[in-house]
Design a protein around this motif. Structure first.
Motif, mmCIF file in Angstrom:
data_model
loop_
_atom_site.group_PDB
_atom_site.id
_atom_site.type_symbol
_atom_site.label_atom_id
_atom_site.label_comp_id
_atom_site.label_asym_id
_atom_site.label_seq_id
_atom_site.Cartn_x
_atom_site.Cartn_y
_atom_site.Cartn_z
ATOM 1 N N ASN A 223 0.805 -1.191 0.131
ATOM 2 C CA ASN A 223 0.044 -0.052 0.060
ATOM 3 C C ASN A 223 0.828 1.285 0.060
ATOM 4 O O ASN A 223 1.853 1.183 0.831
ATOM 5 N N VAL A 224 0.808 2.278 -0.722
ATOM 6 C CA VAL A 224 1.674 3.149 -1.130
ATOM 7 C C VAL A 224 1.031 4.690 -1.365
ATOM 8 O O VAL A 224 -0.064 4.702 -1.761
ATOM 9 N N TYR A 225 1.832 5.547 -0.926
ATOM 10 C CA TYR A 225 1.413 6.927 -1.516
ATOM 11 C C TYR A 225 2.591 7.782 -1.872
ATOM 12 O O TYR A 225 3.821 7.662 -1.155
ATOM 13 N N ALA A 226 2.266 8.901 -2.524
ATOM 14 C CA ALA A 226 3.686 9.582 -3.127
ATOM 15 C C ALA A 226 2.888 11.349 -3.025
ATOM 16 O O ALA A 226 1.975 11.295 -3.543
ATOM 17 N N ARG A 227 3.729 12.045 -2.360
ATOM 18 C CA ARG A 227 3.442 13.546 -2.001
ATOM 19 C C ARG A 227 4.525 14.204 -2.656
ATOM 20 O O ARG A 227 5.846 13.924 -2.159
ATOM 21 N N ASN A 228 4.529 14.972 -3.597
ATOM 22 C CA ASN A 228 5.477 15.984 -4.023
ATOM 23 C C ASN A 228 5.204 17.595 -3.645
ATOM 24 O O ASN A 228 4.545 18.064 -4.059
ATOM 25 N N ASP A 229 6.024 17.614 -2.422
ATOM 26 C CA ASP A 229 5.596 18.935 -1.783
ATOM 27 C C ASP A 229 6.206 20.162 -2.300
ATOM 28 O O ASP A 229 5.586 21.273 -2.483
ATOM 29 N N ASP A 230 7.175 20.177 -3.287
ATOM 30 C CA ASP A 230 7.639 21.417 -3.932
ATOM 31 C C ASP A 230 7.087 21.548 -5.486
ATOM 32 O O ASP A 230 7.305 22.297 -6.137
ATOM 33 N N GLY A 231 6.568 20.221 -6.028
ATOM 34 C CA GLY A 231 5.922 20.303 -7.182
ATOM 35 C C GLY A 231 7.093 20.300 -8.258
ATOM 36 O O GLY A 231 6.652 20.367 -9.639
ATOM 37 N N GLU A 232 8.266 19.849 -7.774
ATOM 38 C CA GLU A 232 9.401 19.885 -8.956
ATOM 39 C C GLU A 232 9.773 18.374 -8.975
ATOM 40 O O GLU A 232 9.753 17.671 -8.194
ATOM 41 N N GLY A 233 10.151 18.037 -10.063
ATOM 42 C CA GLY A 233 10.905 16.610 -10.533
ATOM 43 C C GLY A 233 9.837 15.490 -10.355
ATOM 44 O O GLY A 233 8.527 15.643 -10.428
ATOM 45 N N VAL A 234 10.488 14.253 -9.912
ATOM 46 C CA VAL A 234 9.894 13.212 -9.891
ATOM 47 C C VAL A 234 9.718 12.755 -8.440
ATOM 48 O O VAL A 234 10.490 13.091 -7.391
ATOM 49 N N ALA A 235 8.697 12.523 -8.053
ATOM 50 C CA ALA A 235 8.225 11.567 -6.676
ATOM 51 C C ALA A 235 7.343 10.447 -6.877
ATOM 52 O O ALA A 235 6.310 10.565 -7.400
ATOM 53 N N ALA A 236 8.159 9.562 -6.669
ATOM 54 C CA ALA A 236 7.540 8.125 -6.868
ATOM 55 C C ALA A 236 7.708 6.936 -5.926
ATOM 56 O O ALA A 236 9.006 7.098 -5.498
ATOM 57 N N THR A 237 6.819 5.930 -5.673
ATOM 58 C CA THR A 237 7.216 4.684 -4.754
ATOM 59 C C THR A 237 6.604 3.724 -5.310
ATOM 60 O O THR A 237 5.412 3.799 -5.836
ATOM 61 N N GLY A 238 7.170 2.659 -4.889
ATOM 62 C CA GLY A 238 6.758 1.272 -5.160
ATOM 63 C C GLY A 238 7.352 0.244 -4.920
ATOM 64 O O GLY A 238 8.037 0.044 -3.863
ATOM 65 N N LEU A 239 7.319 -0.791 -5.816
ATOM 66 C CA LEU A 239 7.809 -2.208 -5.595
ATOM 67 C C LEU A 239 8.922 -2.441 -6.188
ATOM 68 O O LEU A 239 9.248 -1.734 -7.509
ATOM 69 N N LEU A 240 10.062 -3.231 -5.788
ATOM 70 C CA LEU A 240 11.105 -3.421 -6.568
ATOM 71 C C LEU A 240 11.124 -5.005 -6.759
ATOM 72 O O LEU A 240 10.718 -5.675 -5.780
ATOM 73 N N TYR A 241 11.705 -5.618 -7.854
ATOM 74 C CA TYR A 241 11.889 -7.062 -8.073
ATOM 75 C C TYR A 241 12.790 -7.460 -9.008
ATOM 76 O O TYR A 241 13.311 -6.367 -9.687
ATOM 77 N N ASP A 242 13.200 -8.464 -9.223
ATOM 78 C CA ASP A 242 14.226 -9.033 -10.273
ATOM 79 C C ASP A 242 15.594 -8.490 -9.865
ATOM 80 O O ASP A 242 16.182 -7.714 -10.552
ATOM 81 N N PHE A 243 16.031 -8.075 -8.469
ATOM 82 C CA PHE A 243 17.125 -7.569 -7.956
ATOM 83 C C PHE A 243 18.282 -8.224 -8.015
ATOM 84 O O PHE A 243 18.274 -9.255 -7.600
#
Length: 204
Positions: free
Chosen positions: A86-106
């Motif tokens: 369960n995830v959320y992403a907040r971009n406080d300054d509105g600049e660039g990328v803000a992303a969150t998630g799952l990692l696999y095949d590491f």
């Protein structure tokens, strides 16, 4: 086709410079969904990590190319895995990328991986970090979008060399993992600046 020009531009900014990577190896988490991660608070030169009402939050206010991930051995002996968070992403300054998630095949030797992420503007993206490059795929106009209220669930269903990615039980993309040795490690990942939250992680 990218959903927005801004999304494409943000990714270009992220990938035009060498990402600032921070990796942690943690103990495997198996069992029921929404099991808290149990990761403790910390602060380094780029990231702050803390718990807030059950969420584990990674916050970065200074480095737009920063990537932090936690990986662990999670594949089952029969080559199947369902990975959820369960995830959320907040971009406080509105600049660039803000992303969150799952990692696999590491792959530990070269820090290669596939990431499935939800961005702060509720778009989906996938990153394939191979030995030589990072390939980014964004959702099209007819792909699922996030709700942005903390109820979004990312899921990766792996069977053999096939990985299927879902947002809130809606299909996004498949990855064929047969082009290189498939690795049994998976986890969570945060990209860019903002507040990037994880409620829990399950691997079944």
């Amino acid at each position: 086709m990218f959903r927005t020009a801004f999304a494409a531009l943000s990714t270009a900014v992220l990938l035009s410079a060498t990402p600032i990577l921070a990796q942690e190896t943690v103990e495997p988490v198996f069992g029921e969904y929404l099991q808290p991660l149990g990761l403790g608070p910390f602060q380094d030169a780029t990231w702050t990590g803390y718990e807030q009402e059950g969420w584990f939050v990674l916050q970065n206010t200074t480095q737009p190319t920063a990537i932090r991930y936690y990986e662990m051995p999670l594949m089952n002996a029969d080559g199947t895995l369902t990975l959820r968070a369960n995830v959320y992403a907040r971009n406080d300054d509105g600049e660039g990328v803000a992303a969150t998630g799952l990692l696999y095949d590491f792959g530990d030797e070269y820090s290669t991986y596939i990431a499935f992420l939800l961005t702060a503007d509720n778009q989906l993206m996938a990153i394939n970090r191979d030995v030589e490059e990072m390939d980014v795929i964004y959702g099209d106009a007819d792909d699922p979008v996030g709700r942005g209220d903390g109820s979004d669930v990312l899921e990766v269903r792996i069977s053999g060399t096939q990985a299927r990615m879902y947002l809130n039980d809606q299909h996004f993309r498949n990855y064929d993992l047969s082009h290189r040795p498939f690795h049994d490690r998976a986890g969570i990942i945060a990209v860019g600046t903002g507040r990037l939250g994880f409620w829990g992680l399950s691997a079944q």
